[in-house]
Structures are given as C-alpha cells and as structure tokens.
Design an enzyme around this catalytic site. Structure first.
Site, short mmCIF file in Angstrom:
data_model
loop_
_atom_site.label_atom_id
_atom_site.label_comp_id
_atom_site.label_asym_id
_atom_site.label_seq_id
_atom_site.Cartn_x
_atom_site.Cartn_y
_atom_site.Cartn_z
CB SER A 1 -0.90 0.01 1.24
OG SER A 1 -1.54 1.26 1.41
CE1 TYR B 1 -5.97 5.43 -2.63
CE2 TYR B 1 -3.99 5.10 -1.30
CZ TYR B 1 -5.31 4.82 -1.58
OH TYR B 1 -5.98 3.89 -0.81
CB THR C 1 -6.16 2.95 -5.40
OG1 THR C 1 -5.61 1.67 -5.08
CG2 THR C 1 -7.56 3.06 -4.80
CE LYS D 1 -7.45 -2.58 -4.46
NZ LYS D 1 -8.37 -1.67 -3.79
CG HIS E 1 -11.50 1.46 -1.27
ND1 HIS E 1 -10.56 1.99 -2.11
CD2 HIS E 1 -10.97 1.54 -0.03
CE1 HIS E 1 -9.52 2.41 -1.40
NE2 HIS E 1 -9.74 2.14 -0.13
#
Length: 401
Positions: free
Chosen positions: A117, A140, A166, A263, A287
């Site tokens: 992440s 992100y 994402t 994603k 999510h």
C-alpha cells in the site's frame, strides 16, 4: 453442546478465516480492529460483498481422477503458486510491528505477489529486499504529482513488476463507525483510550519503544514531523484529487513502462477505457465497501468485464473473500486472480507473520479441496458447466466466449 468458534489465542488452531477474525478482534484495541473491519454509511456494500457468494451455487462432476491437483496460475505470463495475492492495505503497522514485512514474507513463502500500500508503514525498498518476494506497488494519484513521479522512479530503480493505481478514493468515503471512536479528528475518545490500556500486548508490540508507526513512502509529500499515522491524516486528505480523470492515467502510463493495473473500477465501460489507455490489468473493487455504499459487488460485474478484456486484459477483483470456494467461484466467472485483503489482515493481527501464512494456507487448503470436489485436477479445468445457478452460468459462458 452449543456450537462455538475456538475462543483461544493460538492462531494455529484456527480452522477458517472467521476464527482468525475473532482472534484478531480480541487482540487488537477496538479502534484498530474497527479500521480494518468497517465500511461506509450503513455498510450495505460491505455486507453485499460477502452475501453475493451464496448466490453462486456449484454443480460438481464425479468419477474423475483428482488424485493430483495443481493450483498454480500465471499473472502477466509469470507463474504464481496460487490464483490469489495479498492486496494493498494501509496502516498495517497498527496491527503489529512491521506488519507489511510480515505479509510480504508470507506472500513470498507462498509464491504469490504482494501489493504494498501507498499508505504503508514499511518502505518499498525494505519490501523489495525480502527474499523471493514478487512485489507490486500501489499508489494514489495525489495532487502533488511530483511526489507520485518520485515514487514511480523509486519503483523503477527497484525493478518491480507492476504499479497498481487506486482510483476510487478521489473523495473519501463516509466511514461512520470508524469516526465514532474519536472525540475529534485523530484523538481517541475516553472509552477507546481506556480500551487501548486493556491491550498491553498490543501496546508493547506496536507502540514501544518508537510510538505511533510512521509512513515510509510518503515522506516528501508530508509536512516535516507529520509522517506518523496520527499526524499525516489531514495532509493526506488534502492531497486527494477529485479532478482525477483518464488523462491522469495517460500521464502515469507515459512515465511508467512496467505493468500498469487500475484498481477501483466496477463498471464494464471503464474496462474498455482502460484498454484504450494502455492499461495491462484491472482490479474490480468497491474498496471493500468503504467508499460508495450501495455499490454493486465486484463479483457481479466480473463476467462482463472478463468478456470485454478476454485475451487483452488481466482481470482481478477483491471484496469479501473468506473461503477457498469464494476464490473458485471468481475463477469460474472469469477472473485472472483474486486480491485478498481482510482475510490476510485477520491472520496478521492474530499471529503476526506466521498468522498471515496460516491464513494463506487455510485458503490454499480450502481451494484445493473445492477443486477436487468439483472434479477438477487443475484450474484450467474450471468451466461454466460447474455452476448450477442459471443466471451465473449464462454470464460465465459469455465471459469465456
């Protein structure tokens, strides 16, 4: 005698993911477990992600030789030992010290990819150094694109295979149950502060001696001294970009020449656009029920996206996977593979790295048993005729044409 799940703390005695979940709930302070567990608004999507699997009923074959079974699957032409991977989850340092390292080692041991992440408390360089790891990096697209470009360059220097961007968090979801733990932003209320004191093992593991874990991949994005899990939230919220569009995917495609996975999409038309913009794979996702409440589950939209992307796009999904049979159902409906989120975190919280490995082994064992009971000796033998429910069977057949 009344049925009940195992009530102890020995993760090795957990027979399924739900028992690991209960162990995690007992070990973690309420606020930490709630962060993992909760969804948005009324949690309708969160519940739907689990309930949808019940509607996909199976129709096994019999008198087939299943004495030898294989669970391997290729992702982007490279073999993985299992058709699932550890998906990106943030703040894992609040579950146990070096949580992401534990997960990466468990994934490497199992022979599956690990997606780190962006909101990790472990640096991508430390993950890449794990022996045998197949590491992908989740990012992100923050407002400060210079930070994103620098992170992409770090990933390139480490020669990692894939970036997973994402896209469904440009606006932050309304996670009411999580917010109820705080008297004001990032300050636990009295009830939760007292609850933390009831978990001395967690305190010694997570907070002693260095205090609240710190983000390790966001340093140049955050103000000086604001890189802790507690201090960074405001800065990160300000970096979310509601103007995010496909133009930003084009920008990322231009600066990153490895595998690019988007994603957070759930609509089939977005899969068509992904191919137009040179994306290599998609992760169908709502999510984990933490963004738009009332959204469709990834499993429901999977067959149509698999049909659209067949032969041109790797189609992954996440959301609600707790059994090996859940994974089998996704594969039957056209998935390239599955991302595991909470299931791995329950194991991590219950037993650190060994607990995460136990969660993977539970899913492996269940999937292996499901495959054999369906009358299949490998994943390539999974076919739509093994689905009984006519609606799902029709969709699965279309996805494979």
């Amino acid at each position: 005698m009344r049925r009940r799940l195992y009530q102890g703390r020995d993760y090795r005695r957990a027979q399924n993911i739900e028992e690991l979940r209960e162990m995690a709930r007992r070990r973690l302070p309420n606020f930490s477990f709630e962060y993992v567990e909760g969804g948005a608004d009324d949690e309708l999507t969160l519940k739907r992600n689990r309930a949808i699997f019940e509607s996909v009923t199976l129709q096994p074959r019999t008198l087939r030789d299943v004495g030898q079974r294989r669970l391997d699957r290729c992702f982007f032409g490279t073999p993985a030992q299992l058709p699932f991977m550890i998906g990106p989850t943030g703040f894992n340092g609040l579950l146990t010290r070096d949580g992401d390292l534990h997960l990466a080692r468990a994934a490497a041991k199992a022979g599956v990819p690990f997606v780190l992440s962006n909101a990790s408390t472990t640096a991508i360089e430390d993950i890449a150094a794990v022996e045998g790891v197949r590491a992908w990096m989740q990012i992100y697209l923050y407002r400060t694109r210079e930070h994103v470009a620098r992170l992409v360059e770090r990933v390139r220097r480490l020669n990692l295979e894939a970036i997973v961007v994402t896209t469904d968090s440009a606006i932050f979801g309304n996670r009411e149950w999580d917010k109820r733990n705080y008297a004001k932003p990032l300050q636990l209320d009295l009830r939760n502060r007292l609850d933390v004191l009831r978990h001395p093992g967690w305190i010694w593991d997570v907070l002693v001696p260095d205090g609240v874990p710190r983000f390790k991949n966001l340093g140049d994005l955050l103000p000086p001294g604001k890189d802790s899990v507690k201090g960074a939230a405001g800065a990160l919220a300000a970096e979310l970009d509601p103007t995010l569009s496909w133009d930003d995917i084009a920008w990322l495609r231009d600066i990153w020449h490895g595998k690019l996975i988007v994603k957070g999409m759930i609509h089939p038309e977005d899969a068509r656009l992904a191919m137009q913009y040179g994306v290599d794979g998609v992760v169908l996702s709502n999510h984990g029920g933490r963004q738009l409440d009332g959204a469709v589950s990834a499993l429901e939209t999977l067959p149509e996206v698999a049909r659209i992307g067949r032969g041109r796009l790797e189609v992954f999904l996440d959301g609600g996977f707790r059994r090996g049979s859940d994974i089998a159902k996704a594969l039957l409906l056209g998935a390239s593979g599955v991302l595991i989120g909470r299931a791995g975190l329950y194991g991590l919280a219950a037993g650190k790295g060994a607990g995460a490995a136990h969660a993977i082994n539970i899913l492996r064992s269940e999937l292996d048993r499901t495959l054999g009971l369906l009358g299949c000796s490998n994943l390539d033998e999974l076919s739509p005729d093994l689905i009984h429910a006519q609606h799902w069977r029709t969709l699965a057949e279309a996805a494979q044409r």
